[in-house]
Motif scaffolding. Structure first.
Motif, PDB file in Angstrom:
ATOM      1  N   LYS A  15      -8.801 -41.086 -55.787  1.00 41.93           N
ATOM      2  CA  LYS A  15      -7.766 -40.685 -54.839  1.00 41.93           C
ATOM      3  C   LYS A  15      -6.825 -41.857 -54.584  1.00 41.93           C
ATOM      4  O   LYS A  15      -7.264 -42.988 -54.370  1.00 41.93           O
ATOM      5  CB  LYS A  15      -8.411 -40.243 -53.529  1.00 41.93           C
ATOM      6  CG  LYS A  15      -9.006 -38.853 -53.614  1.00 41.93           C
ATOM      7  CD  LYS A  15      -9.532 -38.434 -52.256  1.00 41.93           C
ATOM      8  CE  LYS A  15      -8.719 -37.316 -51.662  1.00 41.93           C
ATOM      9  NZ  LYS A  15      -9.198 -36.942 -50.332  1.00 41.93           N
TER      10      LYS A  15
ATOM     11  N   GLU B 288      -4.146 -43.650 -52.281  1.00 38.78           N
ATOM     12  CA  GLU B 288      -3.667 -43.717 -50.898  1.00 38.78           C
ATOM     13  C   GLU B 288      -2.753 -44.917 -50.749  1.00 38.78           C
ATOM     14  O   GLU B 288      -2.859 -45.896 -51.480  1.00 38.78           O
ATOM     15  CB  GLU B 288      -4.861 -43.851 -49.943  1.00 38.78           C
ATOM     16  CG  GLU B 288      -5.662 -42.594 -49.810  1.00 38.78           C
ATOM     17  CD  GLU B 288      -6.900 -42.801 -48.956  1.00 38.78           C
ATOM     18  OE1 GLU B 288      -6.943 -43.819 -48.210  1.00 38.78           O
ATOM     19  OE2 GLU B 288      -7.810 -41.973 -49.037  1.00 38.78           O
TER      20      GLU B 288
ATOM     21  N   GLN C 213       7.456 -35.922 -51.493  1.00 39.20           N
ATOM     22  CA  GLN C 213       6.209 -35.311 -51.952  1.00 39.20           C
ATOM     23  C   GLN C 213       6.267 -33.791 -51.955  1.00 39.20           C
ATOM     24  O   GLN C 213       5.776 -33.147 -52.876  1.00 39.20           O
ATOM     25  CB  GLN C 213       5.049 -35.796 -51.074  1.00 39.20           C
ATOM     26  CG  GLN C 213       4.732 -37.272 -51.296  1.00 39.20           C
ATOM     27  CD  GLN C 213       3.588 -37.721 -50.425  1.00 39.20           C
ATOM     28  OE1 GLN C 213       3.565 -37.427 -49.230  1.00 39.20           O
ATOM     29  NE2 GLN C 213       2.637 -38.423 -51.014  1.00 39.20           N
ATOM     30  N   LYS C 214       6.896 -33.249 -50.913  1.00 35.54           N
ATOM     31  CA  LYS C 214       6.828 -31.802 -50.762  1.00 35.54           C
ATOM     32  C   LYS C 214       8.066 -31.094 -51.290  1.00 35.54           C
ATOM     33  O   LYS C 214       8.002 -30.021 -51.864  1.00 35.54           O
ATOM     34  CB  LYS C 214       6.618 -31.432 -49.282  1.00 35.54           C
ATOM     35  CG  LYS C 214       5.411 -32.096 -48.655  1.00 35.54           C
ATOM     36  CD  LYS C 214       4.137 -31.312 -48.928  1.00 35.54           C
ATOM     37  CE  LYS C 214       2.905 -32.185 -49.079  1.00 35.54           C
ATOM     38  NZ  LYS C 214       2.671 -33.186 -48.042  1.00 35.54           N
TER      39      LYS C 214
ATOM     40  N   HIS D 250       9.216 -33.358 -55.179  1.00 35.99           N
ATOM     41  CA  HIS D 250       8.089 -33.630 -56.064  1.00 35.99           C
ATOM     42  C   HIS D 250       8.382 -34.743 -57.072  1.00 35.99           C
ATOM     43  O   HIS D 250       7.948 -34.705 -58.208  1.00 35.99           O
ATOM     44  CB  HIS D 250       7.662 -32.357 -56.827  1.00 35.99           C
ATOM     45  CG  HIS D 250       7.545 -31.166 -55.940  1.00 35.99           C
ATOM     46  ND1 HIS D 250       6.515 -31.013 -55.037  1.00 35.99           N
ATOM     47  CD2 HIS D 250       8.329 -30.077 -55.797  1.00 35.99           C
ATOM     48  CE1 HIS D 250       6.684 -29.890 -54.379  1.00 35.99           C
ATOM     49  NE2 HIS D 250       7.785 -29.291 -54.807  1.00 35.99           N
TER      50      HIS D 250
ATOM     51  N   ASP E  84       2.074 -35.832 -60.259  1.00 39.82           N
ATOM     52  CA  ASP E  84       1.069 -35.019 -59.564  1.00 39.82           C
ATOM     53  C   ASP E  84       0.282 -35.866 -58.577  1.00 39.82           C
ATOM     54  O   ASP E  84       0.092 -35.493 -57.416  1.00 39.82           O
ATOM     55  CB  ASP E  84       0.083 -34.417 -60.586  1.00 39.82           C
ATOM     56  CG  ASP E  84       0.774 -33.385 -61.458  1.00 39.82           C
ATOM     57  OD1 ASP E  84       1.831 -32.892 -61.009  1.00 39.82           O
ATOM     58  OD2 ASP E  84       0.271 -33.099 -62.561  1.00 39.82           O
TER      59      ASP E  84
ATOM     60  N   GLU F  13       2.231 -36.685 -55.530  1.00 39.86           N
ATOM     61  CA  GLU F  13       2.368 -35.575 -54.585  1.00 39.86           C
ATOM     62  C   GLU F  13       1.152 -35.493 -53.673  1.00 39.86           C
ATOM     63  O   GLU F  13       1.257 -35.191 -52.499  1.00 39.86           O
ATOM     64  CB  GLU F  13       2.487 -34.271 -55.373  1.00 39.86           C
ATOM     65  CG  GLU F  13       3.883 -33.682 -55.375  1.00 39.86           C
ATOM     66  CD  GLU F  13       3.920 -32.455 -56.235  1.00 39.86           C
ATOM     67  OE1 GLU F  13       3.403 -31.426 -55.787  1.00 39.86           O
ATOM     68  OE2 GLU F  13       4.432 -32.547 -57.374  1.00 39.86           O
ATOM     69  N   LYS F  14      -0.026 -35.753 -54.273  1.00 41.34           N
ATOM     70  CA  LYS F  14      -1.257 -35.580 -53.504  1.00 41.34           C
ATOM     71  C   LYS F  14      -1.619 -36.835 -52.703  1.00 41.34           C
ATOM     72  O   LYS F  14      -2.524 -36.804 -51.876  1.00 41.34           O
ATOM     73  CB  LYS F  14      -2.409 -35.238 -54.467  1.00 41.34           C
ATOM     74  CG  LYS F  14      -2.272 -33.833 -55.024  1.00 41.34           C
ATOM     75  CD  LYS F  14      -3.379 -33.558 -56.025  1.00 41.34           C
ATOM     76  CE  LYS F  14      -3.037 -32.358 -56.884  1.00 41.34           C
ATOM     77  NZ  LYS F  14      -3.341 -32.597 -58.310  1.00 41.34           N
TER      78      LYS F  14
ATOM     79  N   GLN G 105      -2.134 -39.729 -50.183  1.00 38.21           N
ATOM     80  CA  GLN G 105      -2.023 -39.778 -48.739  1.00 38.21           C
ATOM     81  C   GLN G 105      -1.354 -41.088 -48.351  1.00 38.21           C
ATOM     82  O   GLN G 105      -1.718 -42.152 -48.849  1.00 38.21           O
ATOM     83  CB  GLN G 105      -3.414 -39.687 -48.122  1.00 38.21           C
ATOM     84  CG  GLN G 105      -3.356 -39.195 -46.711  1.00 38.21           C
ATOM     85  CD  GLN G 105      -4.642 -39.440 -45.965  1.00 38.21           C
ATOM     86  OE1 GLN G 105      -5.638 -39.879 -46.534  1.00 38.21           O
ATOM     87  NE2 GLN G 105      -4.634 -39.136 -44.681  1.00 38.21           N
TER      88      GLN G 105
END
Lengths: 404, 548
Positions: A293, A295, A344-345, A348, A375, A378-379, A381
């Protein structure tokens, strides 16, 4: 005898050098007054499909500077604007020569204005052409407008005699408002060629703002060029705009932000407000990669001055300043979060150079993720922490208040 | 009448009439040759005769040291009766009668004629087998003046004159060293110009003086009218636009050069003295640099280096930028220049050439014309070339500025000969940059540098100590370091290269430290004092310690 031979040889060599110099006939020379110096150029779509329209703003030195060399505004038109169409940029530029009495010279070009439609179709050929040509400079500003670029090019704007120079100075002085990224050809090319980042360009638009001295009743009769906002690109194609607020947030990521104006409404009376000026700030992005992940930790530490205290019932301004710190921090954080949201939203794409930061910290992990970075981005955090320090009331020790 | 060449080979005879004949045959027709007969021995009726060239001699000197002793002190002559007509006679007269300081006995007519023409007086006495050549030189000469071509703000105001003796005396006045050698020779078959070579023994590099003599002695020419003749006949690079020998009117410059181990050549009848070997950088140095404090000296010298680069390259840079590399000019300046050139019908190169030529014309005219007309040139020059040409749209204002700054810069170079070579080299640079832009400029500039690098002046590289680079000699190149730091002679000099003692940097006495020390020692003394008594101040005044 020996000496005479040497003298003869030297004369021969000298003669050859001199004549070869003179016989070149001033190869490649062109006088400065035979040049049409382009100050700004606009790129629109041509009338026929597949063509491009180039509009060049060319300085007329005789009217830019008077007979004595001093600037004279108003004696004539300091600029001459012409446009030409062609299937490619270069062809269009060459077609300009149909109208120009002087050789079009690009080295002093200050700004390239790209129409939104052109930008949405892709700017890769523009990047290629403007970075390939030796006469064009990489430090030329590149901007996008939703209006016709030719309209912007012909707009008389700013205090300078030549609008192109005005736009150049607009950019140079823009750090004080920090509402648009300072994008030149070099940063555009770098972002386009980069594996991690997508380009952004500053946005300009004509706004009726100038008050004519001759007809001061008609407020805002003349358009002026405004530099505010950002155009976002996915690879070479423009995908949308960022608002002023989002642009504020964006600048933290792509530039070194030091100055900002922050206006806070008063606690009791929402219609009154106080103003703070950010004087110095530290911005830090730290990527964290755990269990697949991604971050990011974004930290901002801002040093802020109080420049205008408009709230009426402030007893002790130092107490007020302490209370306002949180509000200011919230405002700054809101801006940063808004641009993250947009990236991000909404679009993209990573135009915040976060991929670059990640690559620098985790080069090995980056290699695996490079293909699917958009990708992952986008995810990702992103935690934003803003610390605001309001510690200087500048010159006033006490709030301005009548003692009657 | 016999041939002059043959006459000159004649020897002096005991017959007075023969000798007079000889001299008169050679110089007889000249209006300025004076012949004076007199009787120096009344009893025996012996006559003598003096010849001298009017204007070259001091009549007072002849009167005092020749005529008076010979005619008034005839009684003395009685003493030599026994020696009369003997071989010792001339020697006796010289020793006991004549009061002049410089007397040469000769037996060749040649010597007499030479002496006469250089201002000496020739004396023949009846019955004497030798003639007397008596030094009575004294002619009208310009007094010592401030050198007009090399003025200074601070520094000595005396300059060389046309008289070689005055000039060498100025050198002796400055350097009272027994090793200062001033040697003489004559060059020029007809002018027989006196040449003096000066150097300091032990300081000058070995072989340099011999080389100078070798070159001087190989000169065969009828006349030397100025040191420029010598310069052109002995220099290392006769084809080069650069001058490899420095000429100056300033005695202090020559003195400092001699102290650095250079050789000076004095030429009679000119105030310009040659200094060699010379490096290019010497032309950018002025005496002021060394007399003002080093801050000022370094600053002036930097200014001069800037002036040198401006005067060499400024017009060509301008032409190059304006007609080839417009992208290198800042936008605002480019527009200004373009605005000024808008109405100019010529290409920048031609414009620059015309203005440069106009400037050179004005300079030359200002130099050549009689002084009272001087104002006319400045009026015409400034009005016509400066303003009217711009207003008429023939020349751009920027070009006038460029040419004016270039002109001013070329005058800031202290040496006229050097400023001339720079001024000339400007033109090929201008042509090249007007023809090929930066490429042409770079090519010609590199050629110039290569040429300058290849030059030598009497065995020394022309561009040293910059190239070949000598780190130890940079204190006197671009900056003028403090005198207390320049403790070595430049590499031109011979073995003895230290010129000052160690630690010459001045500093106030370390008062506090000394005070403490003396206080301490005084206290120590006082402890011992009750017994010693007299030695109370011993420590504080060490020079008394011996006595107490």
């Amino acid at each position: 005898m020996e000496k005479r031979k040497v003298v003869k040889g030297t004369t021969l060599v000298l003669w050859l050098v001199i004549s070869s110099l003179l016989m070149t006939g001033c190869l490649g020379s062109r006088e400065i007054d035979d040049l049409a110096m382009v100050m700004a150029v606009g790129l629109d779509k041509g009338k026929e499909p597949g063509t491009i329209k180039v509009t060049a703003q060319i300085a007329r030195p005789g009217d830019v500077r008077g007979q004595t060399g001093a600037p004279t505004a108003g004696t004539g038109q300091p600029i001459w604007t012409a446009s030409a169409e062609g299937r490619s940029i270069f062809e269009a530029i060459r077609n300009l020569a149909r109208y120009s009495s002087r050789r079009v010279f690009w080295a002093h070009n200050q700004v390239i204005v790209i129409n939104e439609e052109v930008a949405r179709e892709g700017v890769s050929e523009i990047i290629d052409f403007f970075s390939r040509n030796h006469e064009l400079r990489m430090r030329t500003w590149v901007v996008v407008t939703e209006d016709e670029a030719s309209h912007l090019i012909t707009t008389k704007t700013g205090l300078e005699v030549i609008p192109g120079v005005s736009m150049d100075k607009l950019f140079r002085y823009s750090e004080i408002v920090a509402e648009a990224p300072r994008t030149d050809m070099r940063t555009l090319q770098a972002a386009y060629l980069s594996r991690t980042t997508h380009p952004v360009l500053a946005r300009v638009s004509p706004k009726n703002r100038q008050i004519s001295a001759k007809a001061n009743g008609e407020f805002g009769s003349n358009p002026q060029v405004e530099l505010s906002g950002t155009a976002v690109f996915n690879r070479d194609k423009m995908v949308g705009w960022l608002s002023t607020k989002e642009s504020h947030g964006l600048l933290w990521f792509v530039e070194h932000v030091e100055s900002r104006v922050i206006t806070l409404p008063c606690a009791g009376q929402r219609e009154r407000s106080s103003t703070l000026e950010m004087k110095n700030a530290k911005f830090q992005v730290k990527p964290v990669y755990e269990k697949g992940k991604v971050e990011f930790d974004v930290r901002v530490k801002a040093m802020i001055d109080l420049v205008e205290l408009g709230c009426p019932d402030v007893e002790d301004q130092y107490v007020w300043m302490q209370q306002a710190e949180k509000e200011a921090a919230d405002l700054l954080r809101g801006e940063i979060e808004s641009v993250l949201e947009a990236a991000q939203k909404r679009y993209h794409v990573d135009f915040l150079e976060l991929g670059k930061v990640f690559e620098n910290h985790y080069p090995a992990e980056w290699r695996q993720m490079a293909q699917s970075w958009d990708d992952a981005f986008e995810k990702a955090q992103v935690r934003v922490t803003v610390e605001a320090n309001i510690n200087s009331p500048v010159l006033l020790h006490k709030a301005t208040k009548s003692r009657k | 009448m016999r041939d002059v060449g043959e006459l000159l080979k004649e020897r002096v005879s005991t017959d007075l009439a023969d000798n007079v004949c000889c001299v008169e045959d050679v110089l007889g027709g000249n209006a300025d040759l004076i012949k004076r007969e007199f009787v120096y021995h009344e009893q025996r009726n012996l006559t003598g005769i003096v010849f001298f060239v009017d204007g070259l001699v001091s009549p007072k000197e002849i009167d005092h040291s020749i005529m008076r002793p010979l005619t008034m002190h005839t009684a003395e002559l009685e003493r030599f009766q026994h020696a009369h007509l003997g071989p010792q006679f001339a020697e006796e007269i010289k020793k006991h009668v004549l009061t002049n300081t410089g007397i040469l006995l000769f037996d060749k007519i040649d010597t007499a004629i030479n002496g006469l023409l250089s201002g000496d007086t020739v004396l023949f006495l009846e019955g004497c087998g030798e003639g007397f050549l008596i030094s009575t030189r004294g002619w009208e000469a310009r007094s010592i003046d401030e050198p007009t071509t090399e003025p200074v703000v601070r520094g000595p105001r005396d300059g060389f004159t046309e008289n070689i003796r005055t000039n060498t005396a100025l050198m002796r006045r400055r350097i009272r060293d027994a090793n200062l050698q001033i040697e003489g020779l004559q060059i020029g078959d007809r002018t027989r110009t006196d040449i003096n070579v000066a150097y300091i023994k032990g300081v000058v590099r070995e072989g340099l003086v011999e080389e100078v003599y070798k070159r001087l002695q190989s000169i065969r020419i009828d006349g030397i009218l100025e040191s420029g003749y010598i310069e052109e006949l002995i220099e290392d690079a006769p084809l080069s636009p650069f001058t490899t020998i420095q000429s100056t009117e300033r005695p202090d410059k020559v003195a400092s050069s001699l102290l650095e181990g250079r050789v000076a050549i004095f030429v009679d009848n000119t105030p310009f003295v040659l200094i060699l070997p010379t490096t290019f950088w010497q032309f950018l140095q002025a005496s002021d640099d060394f007399y003002s404090r080093y801050w000022a000296g370094s600053f002036f010298r930097l200014v001069r280096f800037i002036a040198f680069f401006i005067s060499l390259t400024f017009p060509s840079m301008y032409v190059m930028l304006v007609s080839f590399h417009q992208e290198m000019i800042p936008t605002a300046l480019a527009l200004s220049i373009a605005a000024g050139r808008e109405s100019v019908p010529f290409p920048a190169l031609l414009e620059a050439m015309v203005m440069e030529v106009a400037f050179e014309l004005m300079r030359e005219a200002g130099l050549r014309m009689p002084r009272p007309v001087g104002q006319a040139v400045s009026i015409v020059g400034s009005l016509v070339v400066g303003q009217a040409a711009v207003q008429a749209g023939l020349v751009s204002p920027t070009m006038v500025i460029v040419v004016a700054i270039t002109g001013i810069s070329s005058f800031a170079i202290p040496n006229y000969a050097a400023s001339f070579s720079i001024r000339v080299l400007r033109f090929p640079l201008l042509l090249a940059s007007g023809a090929l832009g930066l490429l042409g400029f770079a090519a010609v500039f590199s050629l110039l540098v290569l040429h300058a690098l290849s030059l030598r002046s009497f065995g020394q590289s022309y561009l040293s100590p910059a190239a070949p680079f000598q780190p130890s000699e940079q204190q006197d190149l671009v900056l003028r370091m403090p005198i207390w730091m320049m403790n070595r002679r430049p590499a031109v000099a011979g073995a003895d290269d230290t010129r000052m003692g160690p630690n010459q940097m001045p500093a106030p006495p370390d008062e506090e430290g000394e005070g403490d020390e003396s206080a301490e020692s005084r206290m120590a003394d006082e402890e011992e004092a009750p017994n010693a008594g007299k030695g109370k101040r011993k420590g504080s005044r060490p020079w008394r310690s011996g006595k107490s």
